[in-house]
Design a protein around this motif. Structure first.
Motif, PDB file in Angstrom:
ATOM      1  N   TYR A   1       0.998  -1.238   0.152  1.00  0.00           N
ATOM      2  CA  TYR A   1       0.051   0.210   0.079  1.00  0.00           C
ATOM      3  C   TYR A   1       0.935   1.289   0.010  1.00  0.00           C
ATOM      4  CZ  TYR A   1      -3.745  -3.285   0.707  1.00  0.00           C
ATOM      5  OH  TYR A   1      -4.597  -4.321   0.520  1.00  0.00           O
ATOM      6  N   ALA A   2       2.154   1.122  -0.465  1.00  0.00           N
ATOM      7  CA  ALA A   2       3.126   2.390  -0.401  1.00  0.00           C
ATOM      8  C   ALA A   2       2.768   3.238  -1.492  1.00  0.00           C
ATOM      9  CB  ALA A   2       4.383   1.791  -0.221  1.00  0.00           C
ATOM     10  N   ALA A   3       2.115   2.658  -2.500  1.00  0.00           N
ATOM     11  CA  ALA A   3       1.850   3.185  -4.000  1.00  0.00           C
ATOM     12  C   ALA A   3       0.828   2.916  -4.759  1.00  0.00           C
ATOM     13  CB  ALA A   3       3.232   3.168  -4.719  1.00  0.00           C
ATOM     14  N   GLU A   4       0.353   3.710  -5.636  1.00  0.00           N
ATOM     15  CA  GLU A   4      -0.548   3.304  -6.721  1.00  0.00           C
ATOM     16  C   GLU A   4       0.220   3.246  -8.207  1.00  0.00           C
ATOM     17  OE1 GLU A   4      -3.957   3.120  -6.346  1.00  0.00           O
ATOM     18  OE2 GLU A   4      -4.075   3.547  -4.026  1.00  0.00           O
ATOM     19  N   LEU A   5      -0.268   2.264  -9.043  1.00  0.00           N
ATOM     20  CA  LEU A   5       0.140   2.184 -10.212  1.00  0.00           C
ATOM     21  C   LEU A   5      -0.346   3.396 -10.955  1.00  0.00           C
ATOM     22  CD1 LEU A   5       1.948   0.295 -12.109  1.00  0.00           C
ATOM     23  CD2 LEU A   5      -0.074  -0.648 -12.961  1.00  0.00           C
ATOM     24  N   VAL A   6       0.517   4.268 -11.790  1.00  0.00           N
ATOM     25  CA  VAL A   6       0.007   5.303 -12.469  1.00  0.00           C
ATOM     26  C   VAL A   6       0.123   4.894 -14.048  1.00  0.00           C
ATOM     27  CG1 VAL A   6       0.544   7.617 -13.266  1.00  0.00           C
ATOM     28  CG2 VAL A   6       0.968   6.623 -10.873  1.00  0.00           C
ATOM     29  N   VAL A   7      -1.072   4.776 -14.795  1.00  0.00           N
ATOM     30  CA  VAL A   7      -1.003   4.423 -16.242  1.00  0.00           C
ATOM     31  C   VAL A   7      -1.570   5.733 -17.089  1.00  0.00           C
ATOM     32  CG1 VAL A   7      -1.982   3.043 -17.892  1.00  0.00           C
ATOM     33  CG2 VAL A   7      -1.581   2.036 -15.506  1.00  0.00           C
ATOM     34  N   PRO A   8      -0.803   6.136 -17.754  1.00  0.00           N
ATOM     35  CA  PRO A   8      -1.113   7.508 -18.492  1.00  0.00           C
ATOM     36  C   PRO A   8      -2.461   7.102 -18.885  1.00  0.00           C
ATOM     37  CG  PRO A   8       1.227   6.858 -18.726  1.00  0.00           C
ATOM     38  CD  PRO A   8       0.697   5.712 -18.234  1.00  0.00           C
ATOM     39  N   ARG A   9      -3.356   8.253 -19.481  1.00  0.00           N
ATOM     40  CA  ARG A   9      -4.503   8.076 -20.088  1.00  0.00           C
ATOM     41  C   ARG A   9      -4.283   7.641 -21.662  1.00  0.00           C
ATOM     42  NH1 ARG A   9      -9.697   9.783 -19.586  1.00  0.00           N
ATOM     43  NH2 ARG A   9     -11.020  10.411 -21.484  1.00  0.00           N
ATOM     44  N   GLY A  10      -3.480   8.148 -22.249  1.00  0.00           N
ATOM     45  CA  GLY A  10      -3.129   7.602 -23.733  1.00  0.00           C
ATOM     46  C   GLY A  10      -2.893   6.190 -23.835  1.00  0.00           C
ATOM     47  N   ALA A  11      -2.233   5.630 -22.651  1.00  0.00           N
ATOM     48  CA  ALA A  11      -2.123   4.230 -22.826  1.00  0.00           C
ATOM     49  C   ALA A  11      -3.351   3.538 -22.392  1.00  0.00           C
ATOM     50  CB  ALA A  11      -0.901   3.708 -21.665  1.00  0.00           C
ATOM     51  N   ARG A  12      -4.020   3.952 -21.653  1.00  0.00           N
ATOM     52  CA  ARG A  12      -5.196   3.310 -21.405  1.00  0.00           C
ATOM     53  C   ARG A  12      -6.156   3.328 -22.443  1.00  0.00           C
ATOM     54  NH1 ARG A  12      -5.939   1.131 -16.199  1.00  0.00           N
ATOM     55  NH2 ARG A  12      -4.793   2.134 -14.676  1.00  0.00           N
ATOM     56  N   LEU A  13      -6.136   4.445 -23.218  1.00  0.00           N
ATOM     57  CA  LEU A  13      -7.186   4.613 -24.409  1.00  0.00           C
ATOM     58  C   LEU A  13      -6.604   3.602 -25.372  1.00  0.00           C
ATOM     59  CD1 LEU A  13      -7.689   8.353 -24.576  1.00  0.00           C
ATOM     60  CD2 LEU A  13      -9.539   6.525 -23.767  1.00  0.00           C
ATOM     61  N   GLU A  14      -5.363   3.394 -25.676  1.00  0.00           N
ATOM     62  CA  GLU A  14      -4.817   2.569 -26.822  1.00  0.00           C
ATOM     63  C   GLU A  14      -5.137   1.233 -26.549  1.00  0.00           C
ATOM     64  OE1 GLU A  14      -1.055   5.540 -27.962  1.00  0.00           O
ATOM     65  OE2 GLU A  14      -0.645   3.450 -27.153  1.00  0.00           O
ATOM     66  N   CYS A  15      -5.042   0.829 -25.336  1.00  0.00           N
ATOM     67  CA  CYS A  15      -5.356  -0.504 -24.699  1.00  0.00           C
ATOM     68  C   CYS A  15      -6.833  -0.844 -25.068  1.00  0.00           C
ATOM     69  CB  CYS A  15      -4.928  -0.761 -23.262  1.00  0.00           C
ATOM     70  SG  CYS A  15      -5.388  -2.349 -22.667  1.00  0.00           S
ATOM     71  N   ALA A  16      -7.457   0.349 -24.625  1.00  0.00           N
ATOM     72  CA  ALA A  16      -9.076  -0.037 -24.768  1.00  0.00           C
ATOM     73  C   ALA A  16      -9.371  -0.291 -26.211  1.00  0.00           C
ATOM     74  CB  ALA A  16      -9.845   1.309 -24.183  1.00  0.00           C
ATOM     75  N   VAL A  17      -8.949   0.535 -27.096  1.00  0.00           N
ATOM     76  CA  VAL A  17      -9.284   0.538 -28.464  1.00  0.00           C
ATOM     77  C   VAL A  17      -8.792  -1.013 -29.080  1.00  0.00           C
ATOM     78  CG1 VAL A  17      -8.400   1.271 -30.733  1.00  0.00           C
ATOM     79  CG2 VAL A  17      -8.961   2.916 -29.028  1.00  0.00           C
ATOM     80  N   LEU A  18      -7.560  -1.479 -28.574  1.00  0.00           N
ATOM     81  CA  LEU A  18      -7.326  -3.025 -28.838  1.00  0.00           C
ATOM     82  C   LEU A  18      -8.294  -3.848 -28.583  1.00  0.00           C
ATOM     83  CD1 LEU A  18      -3.589  -3.245 -28.409  1.00  0.00           C
ATOM     84  CD2 LEU A  18      -4.712  -2.777 -30.667  1.00  0.00           C
ATOM     85  N   LYS A  19      -8.851  -3.675 -27.211  1.00  0.00           N
ATOM     86  CA  LYS A  19      -9.782  -4.710 -26.686  1.00  0.00           C
ATOM     87  C   LYS A  19     -11.026  -4.412 -27.591  1.00  0.00           C
ATOM     88  CE  LYS A  19      -8.650  -3.897 -21.946  1.00  0.00           C
ATOM     89  NZ  LYS A  19      -9.306  -3.389 -20.480  1.00  0.00           N
ATOM     90  N   ALA A  20     -11.687  -3.206 -28.217  1.00  0.00           N
ATOM     91  CA  ALA A  20     -12.624  -3.117 -29.061  1.00  0.00           C
ATOM     92  C   ALA A  20     -12.576  -3.741 -30.402  1.00  0.00           C
ATOM     93  CB  ALA A  20     -13.216  -1.485 -28.840  1.00  0.00           C
ATOM     94  N   VAL A  21     -11.502  -3.577 -30.816  1.00  0.00           N
ATOM     95  CA  VAL A  21     -11.273  -4.079 -32.071  1.00  0.00           C
ATOM     96  C   VAL A  21     -11.191  -5.972 -31.982  1.00  0.00           C
ATOM     97  CG1 VAL A  21      -9.249  -4.763 -33.830  1.00  0.00           C
ATOM     98  CG2 VAL A  21      -9.398  -2.380 -32.916  1.00  0.00           C
ATOM     99  N   ALA A  22     -10.628  -6.348 -30.956  1.00  0.00           N
ATOM    100  CA  ALA A  22     -11.000  -7.655 -30.798  1.00  0.00           C
ATOM    101  C   ALA A  22     -12.639  -8.170 -30.539  1.00  0.00           C
ATOM    102  CB  ALA A  22     -10.227  -8.408 -29.603  1.00  0.00           C
ATOM    103  N   ASP A  23     -13.121  -7.196 -29.844  1.00  0.00           N
ATOM    104  CA  ASP A  23     -14.542  -7.649 -29.438  1.00  0.00           C
ATOM    105  C   ASP A  23     -15.434  -7.523 -30.758  1.00  0.00           C
ATOM    106  OD1 ASP A  23     -17.246  -7.163 -28.518  1.00  0.00           O
ATOM    107  OD2 ASP A  23     -16.688  -6.453 -26.717  1.00  0.00           O
ATOM    108  N   ARG A  24     -15.219  -6.428 -31.618  1.00  0.00           N
ATOM    109  CA  ARG A  24     -16.027  -6.027 -32.710  1.00  0.00           C
ATOM    110  C   ARG A  24     -15.999  -7.221 -33.843  1.00  0.00           C
ATOM    111  NH1 ARG A  24     -18.256  -5.541 -36.877  1.00  0.00           N
ATOM    112  NH2 ARG A  24     -18.619  -3.981 -38.120  1.00  0.00           N
ATOM    113  N   TYR A  25     -14.612  -7.589 -34.055  1.00  0.00           N
ATOM    114  CA  TYR A  25     -14.292  -8.493 -35.061  1.00  0.00           C
ATOM    115  C   TYR A  25     -14.202  -9.946 -34.602  1.00  0.00           C
ATOM    116  CZ  TYR A  25     -13.696  -4.050 -37.499  1.00  0.00           C
ATOM    117  OH  TYR A  25     -13.955  -2.995 -38.258  1.00  0.00           O
ATOM    118  N   VAL A  26     -13.912 -10.122 -33.609  1.00  0.00           N
ATOM    119  CA  VAL A  26     -13.863 -11.647 -33.208  1.00  0.00           C
ATOM    120  C   VAL A  26     -14.861 -11.993 -32.191  1.00  0.00           C
ATOM    121  CG1 VAL A  26     -12.410 -13.384 -31.962  1.00  0.00           C
ATOM    122  CG2 VAL A  26     -11.272 -11.581 -33.200  1.00  0.00           C
ATOM    123  N   MET A  27     -15.122 -11.302 -31.255  1.00  0.00           N
ATOM    124  CA  MET A  27     -16.412 -11.798 -30.282  1.00  0.00           C
ATOM    125  C   MET A  27     -17.733 -11.786 -30.718  1.00  0.00           C
ATOM    126  SD  MET A  27     -14.501 -10.828 -26.698  1.00  0.00           S
ATOM    127  CE  MET A  27     -13.447  -9.587 -27.204  1.00  0.00           C
TER     128      MET A  27
END
Length: 444
Positions: free
Chosen positions: A340-366
């Motif tokens: 509990y000494a820290a929180e992982l910091v993930v930049p917003r841009g990286a989270r959005l890029e990751c989310a777009v990849l999830k959506a691509v797989a969702d749209r065309y595979v699932m």
């Protein structure tokens, strides 16, 4: 059977906590002595998860493509929950080590994070949750804790009341169980959204959960759990797209076409990013990826293209992990970041890029039509299997669950045993048991 005395939580803490962790982190619910001195408590935890039957069963559980279904000749080995967990563990181990976490602890948490998933992935999870509505619901993460702390046979204590052996599961350390807990609250107690379906513990598992969370801030996950969670996101977002390209379900060229792009963004909104996210941000995130020299443009399945695709997956994983490592270090500086000494910091841009990849797989595979037909059939299998076991139990239960069913104190507890049995099945064994029980009763 390996047994020990009943838990005595006043017992002095183990002395094998690695650097950066206090002795309570390495305590076990049931104190025990190491048969092989020289290992850390977290090395022992990692070994226990790695050698568990629950981990092996993930080889037969759906990730995106159902194991055993027909696939193109060039796609004979789609990822399963097991391969995903191993890949998540590799990502998490390296990211955690770079930030000062104990690598064995993070790896054990990553290997554990999907153990509670039932057959047929999230589809099976939803069907089981409907069946379990009147006895506390079903949630894969809560099932993971139950499995680690109760169901996976490894350590037993002797009940002082009955004198009978009582399972404490793998008897992992406090820090490892905490690191494997994505949602540290019971059903309906989400700290900001009481309606959220996500939770990490069933009511009858509260004793071990409360022990794990002793002294922890309410609703806050450990730093190691945050590393595990981001590693999970990175691994499945990248690899689901890789599998989709490799199987021919995703045409990389379509990501330049405006109607297709908008369809991807619609999938992302509300599911992978907040619904009020500006689609223009998602478009920028996708364009940043498409602009990379290593992006697999024109993928055609040839050996050269496969090599480029594998390089792209490596580049993406490195991109996402380095973004989190850099932002976290910029916030907290050097040194060991643990618990509990820290929180992982993930930049917003990286989270959005990751989310777009999830959506691509969702749209065309699932979202392929044949996948929806398969999911509908899977829901029927789980629902009918639950009905058949309810009508016939203990017939149909494995010996482990038959014994638990026979000693369960009431109908609610017996129903939970049936849920535990179904959740333990692979996709193939669920279908096999369903066929046996429904044929015997004339259903189906």
């Amino acid at each position: 059977m390996e047994g020990t005395a009943p838990p005595d939580h006043a017992t002095p803490a183990s002395l094998d906590a690695p650097a950066g962790y206090d002795p309570p982190s390495a305590e076990r619910y049931a104190p025990e002595h190491d048969k092989r001195p020289g290992r850390t408590a977290f090395q022992r935890d990692r070994a226990r998860v790695l050698h568990s039957a629950a981990l092996r069963r993930l080889a037969g559980k759906t990730q995106v493509v159902t194991p055993g279904t027909r696939t193109p000749a060039w796609d004979a080995s789609p990822r399963t929950r097991l391969t995903h967990s191993l890949e998540c563990a590799q990502v998490g181990r390296e990211l955690g080590a770079a930030l000062g976490c104990d690598p064995d602890l993070v790896e054990a948490a990553c290997l554990s994070h999907d153990l509670g998933h039932p057959p047929f992935g999230h589809n099976g999870e939803q069907a089981l949750n409907e069946f379990a509505e009147d006895c506390g619901g079903f949630e894969g993460n809560a099932q993971s804790l139950r499995l680690l702390a109760r169901l996976e046979p490894k350590r037993f204590v002797w009940s002082p009341e009955s004198g009978d052996p009582v399972s404490v599961g793998l008897n992992l350390t406090r820090a490892t169980l905490d690191a494997a807990t994505k949602y540290p609250w019971p059903r309906g107690a989400h700290p900001t959204d009481p309606a959220s379906p996500k939770f990490g513990v069933y009511e009858d598992d509260r004793p071990v959960f409360d022990w794990v969370r002793k002294g922890a801030p309410d609703g806050r996950t450990t730093f190691e759990a945050q590393v595990m969670d981001w590693s999970d996101d990175v691994a499945y977002s990248v690899h689901d797209v890789e599998d989709g390209l490799h199987a021919g379900h995703i045409d990389p060229g379509c990501l330049h076409a405006e109607p297709e792009r908008q369809a991807v963004f619609e999938v992302a909104l509300g599911r992978y990013v907040p619904a009020d996210t500006d689609p223009a941000e998602l478009a920028e995130a996708l364009d940043r990826l498409l602009d990379q020299e290593w992006w697999p443009h024109g993928y055609d399945g040839t050996a050269v293209a496969q090599a480029r695709l594998k390089d792209a997956t490596s580049q993406l994983i490195g991109r996402f992990c380095l973004a989190a490592e850099g932002a976290t270090r910029q916030t907290y500086g050097g040194g060991r970041l643990t618990r509990y000494a820290a929180e992982l910091v993930v930049p917003r841009g990286a989270r959005l890029e990751c989310a777009v990849l999830k959506a691509v797989a969702d749209r065309y595979v699932m979202q392929r039509a044949e996948q929806e037909r398969l999911r509908a059939d899977q829901r029927v299998v789980v629902a009918e299997l639950a009905e058949a076991l309810t009508a016939r139990a203990p017939d149909g239960l494995d010996p482990q669950f038959r014994a638990l069913f026979d000693t369960a104190p009431d109908d609610r507890a017996r129903k939970r045993v049936i849920i535990d049995q179904i959740a333990s099945l692979t996709d193939a064994s669920a279908r096999s048991l369903h066929a046996r029980l429904t044929n015997a009763t004339g259903w189906g």
